[in-house]
Write a protein that holds these residues in place. Structure first.
Motif: not given
Ligand code: DLZ
Ligand code: FAD
Ligand code: SF4
Length: 563
Positions: A9-11, A32-34, A37-38, A43, A51-52, A83, A104-106, A108
């Protein structure tokens, strides 16, 4: 032999990530950029770009170390823009037999992954089914495997074990437990300097003419520039400017930020930790939260580096202890609370707040100088320091009764470091006292006097922090007393609030009534904004009448009382 798809994941941008260890032959790592999530909250464009850009650099580093990587770019034609669905699409594409992901960090995403795990357990894939291509829409569920994210000092299970059987879960107790467990700032089993906490040395207000360190800038290579252009075109309508983008997007850049902090900021970090500045967004703060949350830096290395500065005599103990407490203490503590209390935690609203978000949180269009500057800095840098979040925007929202979901969505959207595991307990628990006092023994409510004492905003404000009623009165003052009146039932018996309720009780009836009227008039005029999704979060939105919050302010005689 299994052939997993590892979703990073992005974080989760750390080579030591648990899900990346011992990769079997043939494993495919996916980033994966999606769009989904944006956009689930609007955001800040700097947050998305950071992040990207960091994801793209991390993927390139993994690839150059020999790992097989699939990177889904936002504009790829076959990207399904969600995602977990995108990970499943890729797993099928590469013939993988399971998907692995670190926690993951959330909540959801965690809950969505758990639901998929259960679905896969109910419909196990047969040997034959794995080899065949099912018609679209009829694919068998792929098994998901969740592994613990151990990039922290503690796991949620550690926190649970610590918390079990305790009546209260205060930060200070958890922090001392972790100091002993890690040995950080411990000397012969005792806290360095003979004290656990140097907070009383860390409350100096801002002196005049203080010079602040200039933060480092980073080279924006072709990858980062491409991302900045992409984000401007795809998310440019979100609140926030991209102009001053300065975030580190590689480990090398993050290490440069850490070195800058240790050399230029740490010695003064402690004493000005709570100060407010009209001019500087950063003061002596580290600005390391985003790099820590992305995984470019580890909390352990950052705390050890700070401890090293104390041991080498280059930074005083109050600064180093204050800094380590934020990371070893608060950061771990909020994460433990989050994972052991969700999903019910998010439903908390102990003070029954119902107001929508003030409209100027998206426009900075207010004459209240402290709020205006905090929101402008947020817009320009995707950053505000802790005291701005807690005692300026947060305090205002608490006093006005802004409902938790509206405020949480805002904090989750606007800061580069925002991730729900850390944002939610800070907003819902620390700022709004909506968890009924689980996190804090009293709400962090304050009048204009506090903001005046800690910095220089009030000198540039049209309002007067010493006045409580009348057209020039600082709105924080009447709102403060109004808040105390409103919540007497919930807070009146709190031993830490006895003194202040005593002052309220001793107040003459006419004055109490004047304060009440002043606050009610302010709240009646305060414009609010509908929930996200109805368009008013967009940049450029301005509420109808500049400065309208004081337009027909009551004409009670000004009072010189200060609180
Ligand atoms: C915040 C964010 C954004 C804006 N875009 C992506 C993304 O395209 N791909 C991805 O893997 N994660 C993204 N994130 C972070 C997630 O929304 C989410 O907060 C974390 O992955 C939780 O660990
Ligand atoms: P510094 O002042 O230099 O502190 C050093 C480090 O300590 C930070 O980088 C951070 O990792 C950690 N830290 C400090 N305070 C806290 C805290 N209260 N909780 C957890 N970690 C802390 N922090 C986030 O990382 N993400 C968030 O989404 C977030 N949302 C917040 C929302 C509200 C309403 C409030 C009051 C605080 C929030 N915080 C959040 C905590 C804190 O404000 C930020 O971590 C800090 O301002 C980041 O700036 P810095 O790196 O310069 O911090
Ligand atoms: Fe903020 Fe009140 Fe000071 Fe103005 S007078 S800057 S509104 S605290």
């Amino acid at each position: 032999m299994s052939k997993p798809l590892i979703l990073v994941l992005g974080d989760q941008l750390s080579p030591s990530l648990a899900s990346l260890r011992d990769l079997p032959e043939g494993a495919v790592v996916a980033l994966c950029e999606v769009i989904e999530e944006g956009r689930y909250v609007p955001h800040h464009p700097q947050k998305i770009a950071m992040m990207f850009a960091a994801m793209r650099h991390f993927a390139a580093e993994l690839e150059s170390s020999g790992v097989r990587v699939h990177y889904s770019h936002l504009d790829d034609d076959d990207n399904c823009q969600q995602l977990l669905e995108e990970a499943e699409r890729l797993a099928r594409h590469y013939g993988c037999d399971e998907i692995r992901v670190a926690r993951p960090g959330e909540w959801r995403l965690y809950a969505a992954i758990q639901a998929r795990r259960e679905a896969a357990q109910q419909a196990p894939r047969t040997e034959e089914a794995q080899g065949e291509e099912a018609p679209p829409g009829e694919e068998t569920a792929l098994p998901w495997r969740l592994v613990e994210d151990d990039r922290f000092f503690t796991t949620p299970a550690d926190f649970d074990a610590w918390a079990r059987g305790r009546k209260s879960f205060r930060l200070e107790h958890f922090y001392r437990y972790l100091r002993k467990r890690t040995g950080l700032l411990m000397e012969d089993g005792q806290p360095a300097g003979g004290q656990w906490n140097f907070d009383h040395d860390n409350r100096e207000p801002l002196p005049d003419h203080l010079a602040f360190p200039k933060p480092p800038t980073h080279e924006q290579d072709a990858t980062t520039q491409a991302v900045l252009a992409l984000v401007a075109s795809r998310f440019g309508e979100h609140f926030g400017s991209l102009e001053a983008f300065h975030w580190p997007v590689t480990r090398t850049q993050a290490l440069a930020e850490l070195t800058h902090f240790l050399n230029a900021c740490l010695p003064d970090f402690g004493r000005y930790q709570d100060a407010l500045s009209d001019q500087s967004p950063f003061l002596f703060h580290s600005r390391l939260s985003a790099a820590l949350n992305l995984g470019l830096l580890s909390p352990i290395e950052v705390c050890e580096a700070a401890e090293g500065e104390y041991q080498a005599g280059r930074a005083p103990l109050n600064s180093v202890e204050g800094f380590i407490r934020q990371i070893l203490g608060w950061r771990e503590y909020v994460r433990g609370l989050y994972w052991t209390r969700m999903p019910n935690y998010k439903r908390g609203n102990a003070l029954g707040a119902t107001r929508d978000l003030p409209a100027f949180f998206w426009s900075a269009d207010t004459e209240m100088r402290c709020l205006k500057r905090a929101i402008e800095m947020t817009r320009d840098h995707a950053y505000a320091h802790h005291i701005q979040r807690l005692m300026v925007t947060g305090n205002f929202a608490l006093l006005c009764g802004v409902k938790p979901e509206a405020l949480c969505d805002w904090y989750l959207a606007v800061y580069a470091d925002a991730c729900e595991w850390v944002e939610l307990p800070n907003t819902l628990g620390m700022v709004l006292h909506a968890d009924g006092g689980l996190m804090g023994s009293k709400p962090y409510c304050a009048s204009g006097k506090y903001i005046d004492r800690m910095g220089d905003h009030c000198r540039q404000c049209r309002y007067d922090p010493k006045k409580v009623t009348g057209t020039h009165a600082c709105p924080f003052n009447s709102l403060y007393w109004h808040f105390l009146e409103e919540h007497r039932e919930a807070l009146g018996d709190n031993p830490r609030m006895k003194l202040i309720y005593g002052s309220l009780d001793r107040m003459k009836d006419e004055k109490r009534e004047a304060l009440h009227q002043q606050a009610e008039a302010f709240l009646a005029r305060l414009e609010t904004t509908p929930a996200y999704g109805q368009g008013r979060h967009l940049a450029g939105y301005r509420h109808s009448d500049k400065g309208s919050e004081h337009r027909d302010a009551s004409d009670h005689a000004d009072s010189q009382d200060a609180y």
